[in-house]
Write a protein that holds these residues in place. Structure first.
Motif, PDB file in Angstrom:
ATOM      1  N   VAL A 150      44.590  44.057  41.406  1.00 35.59           N
ATOM      2  CA  VAL A 150      43.432  43.160  41.365  1.00 35.59           C
ATOM      3  C   VAL A 150      43.095  42.758  42.795  1.00 35.59           C
ATOM      4  CG1 VAL A 150      43.864  42.226  39.065  1.00 35.59           C
ATOM      5  CG2 VAL A 150      44.950  41.160  41.026  1.00 35.59           C
ATOM      6  N   HIS A 173      43.241  32.802  43.232  1.00 37.02           N
ATOM      7  CA  HIS A 173      43.351  34.218  43.602  1.00 37.02           C
ATOM      8  C   HIS A 173      42.611  34.502  44.910  1.00 37.02           C
ATOM      9  CE1 HIS A 173      39.638  33.840  41.330  1.00 37.02           C
ATOM     10  NE2 HIS A 173      39.246  35.045  41.691  1.00 37.02           N
ATOM     11  N   ARG A 176      31.669  40.983  40.190  1.00 40.49           N
ATOM     12  CA  ARG A 176      32.954  40.461  40.663  1.00 40.49           C
ATOM     13  C   ARG A 176      32.799  39.025  41.176  1.00 40.49           C
ATOM     14  NH1 ARG A 176      33.159  45.919  42.161  1.00 40.49           N
ATOM     15  NH2 ARG A 176      35.060  46.997  41.499  1.00 40.49           N
ATOM     16  N   SER A 194      43.433  39.176  36.065  1.00 37.19           N
ATOM     17  CA  SER A 194      42.102  38.734  36.500  1.00 37.19           C
ATOM     18  C   SER A 194      41.386  37.964  35.394  1.00 37.19           C
ATOM     19  CB  SER A 194      41.266  39.934  36.958  1.00 37.19           C
ATOM     20  OG  SER A 194      41.018  40.830  35.894  1.00 37.19           O
TER      21      SER A 194
END
Length: 466
Positions: A107, A282, A317, A343
């Motif tokens: 990811v 993240h 994204r 994700s």
């Protein structure tokens, strides 16, 4: 301005024969992407033959073509066009003095690649290059290399894989000075025995490191030592990044605010405080990876901090779209390009932080997860409950496991495909909603984002059934 390639440079690189001189400023193997002055590579695939589209490429403005059979128009004739593209990519890598960064991971690799490009482009405008889209496979990597101008100072290349051995081949073509692994997670699990095997396959990226190269590894990963062992025979220097105290590059502080996350980062011999625009834990990790790679090639950390402050979400994204709906607007978070358990959990958690009248998710199947797919899909129930999701629209047959898990716990609907999801969503969405749309690219949820962003819902234009 020097052309990207001349016909005779191409011929020398691919061991071909020139028929009609030309110069090219771009490279494409899809005739639909050819622009004026491009080189068209007529690839032969299992389903089609690019030679059928040579005329279309020339009509679109192609300057010349690489072909394995004579055609009308300037061209370089070779035995095998696929091998020729590989050779052109290798020749492009050979002729540049650029510092090269290779990026892989389960990811975060595309976002990290884009952030690295933004950092280098801010420091040396017009002298940075990266692979476009997700061109990260056995065709996309040589294409991205072939597109790199000789005068490039920094090149960033994304590399992916779905089987052991693929990344080893790609990294030896890219020959990075820095090899970066963003994270290890269950992606393409159908092709691997477990996460350890995925880590081993991702660790192949270190095999292509140039002498004196740097390996960059996620400190907080349970596979950290496995990746370090994979890097040790090939890397002159190994750096780790993350949040943990022992990481070489770490976020000492990360304070979320209305305009982003204020980060105080510690690096070997340097410190940097900056604002990170993309939200989420993240992205804090991704930002540390970016700083590590820039620092490893003696890049401009100040410019990197400014670039991270300006980072916008990418289409598919994390792009945020305000969709016009009856009575006002709804926020749409576009994560439609890809999905895996890690994700999914991260983006669902972010949705839980949104201030909205209702939180809605549209979740498509996560593909290539193998025999554990029902377990991974059912495991999304807890992130949805923690995020306070009001309605879940589940798309695709593999989402049946999550539907069973959610029964009686939150309001949801389970539909077979993207077309059905679009019809249901336009009936559900209201002003003030925050909607997360995420799934594997093959599910086709991008069409929902496109429809919502077009204003068609507010205008009352419903999708047509097919």
């Amino acid at each position: 301005m020097r052309p990207l390639w001349t016909a005779f440079e191409i011929a020398a690189a691919v061991e071909g024969e020139v028929f009609g001189d030309f110069s090219a400023n771009g490279v494409a193997f899809d005739s639909r992407e050819v622009g004026p002055g491009d080189l068209f590579v007529a690839m032969k695939g299992e389903a089609t033959d690019g030679h059928r589209f040579v005329d279309k490429a020339f009509a679109a403005g192609a300057a010349g073509a690489i072909v394995s059979q004579p055609v009308e128009g300037p061209h370089v004739l070779v035995q095998d066009t696929t091998a020729a593209l590989d050779a052109l990519g290798r020749a492009s890598r050979l002729r540049t003095a650029a510092r090269i960064i290779g990026v892989t991971g389960s990811v975060g690799k595309t976002g990290t690649k884009e952030a690295l490009f933004a950092a280098f482009d801010r420091a040396v405008p017009g002298a940075a290059h990266r692979s476009l889209k997700s061109y990260n496979n056995h065709v996309g990597v040589p294409l991205s290399l072939a597109r790199m101008p000789a005068a490039t100072r920094y090149g960033v290349f994304e590399m992916g894989m779905s089987a052991a051995g693929e990344l080893a081949q790609l990294t030896r073509m890219v020959r990075p000075h820095v090899a970066l692994v963003t994270a290890i997670a269950p992606a393409h699990s159908a092709f691997f025995a477990g996460e350890e095997a995925i880590a081993d396959a991702k660790g192949e990226i270190f095999q292509g490191l140039e002498p004196g190269g740097t390996a960059i590894i996620p400190y907080d990963s349970p596979h950290r030592e496995r990746l370090i062992a994979a890097a040790r025979p090939f890397a002159d220097r190994i750096w780790t990044f993350g949040r943990g105290e022992g990481a070489d590059i770490r976020a000492r502080e990360a304070l979320r605010g209305p305009r982003g996350t204020l980060i105080a980062a510690v690096l070997p011999g340097a410190e940097l405080t900056f604002t990170l625009a993309p939200p989420g834990e993240h992205w804090v990790s991704n930002a540390m990876a970016v700083l590590a790679a820039v620092h490893a090639v003696d890049g401009d950390l100040g410019a990197t901090g400014l670039a991270l402050a300006d980072m916008a979400g990418l289409a598919g994204r994390g792009r945020r779209v305000m969709a016009a709906v009856p009575g006002g607007e709804a926020l749409v978070v576009d994560e439609s390009y890809n999905a895996n358990p890690a994700s999914m959990a991260a983006t669902i958690s972010l949705l839980g932080e949104e201030q909205a009248n209702r939180r809605i998710v549209v979740l498509g199947d996560m593909r290539e997860l193998g025999e554990k797919s029902p377990l991974y899909h059912a495991g999304l129930a807890q992130p949805l409950l923690r995020a306070g999701v009001d309605f879940a629209l589940l798309v695709g047959p593999e989402m049946a496991a999550l539907a069973n898990e959610l029964e009686g716990r939150i309001d949801f609907a389970h539909v077979p495909d993207a077309a059905a999801a679009l019809e249901r969503l336009v009936d559900v969405i209201e002003a003030g909603d925050a909607v997360l749309i995420k799934g594997s690219n093959a599910i086709g949820l991008a069409r929902l984002v496109e429809h919502l962003g077009s204003g068609a819902v507010a205008a009352g234009n419903l999708p047509c059934s097919t």
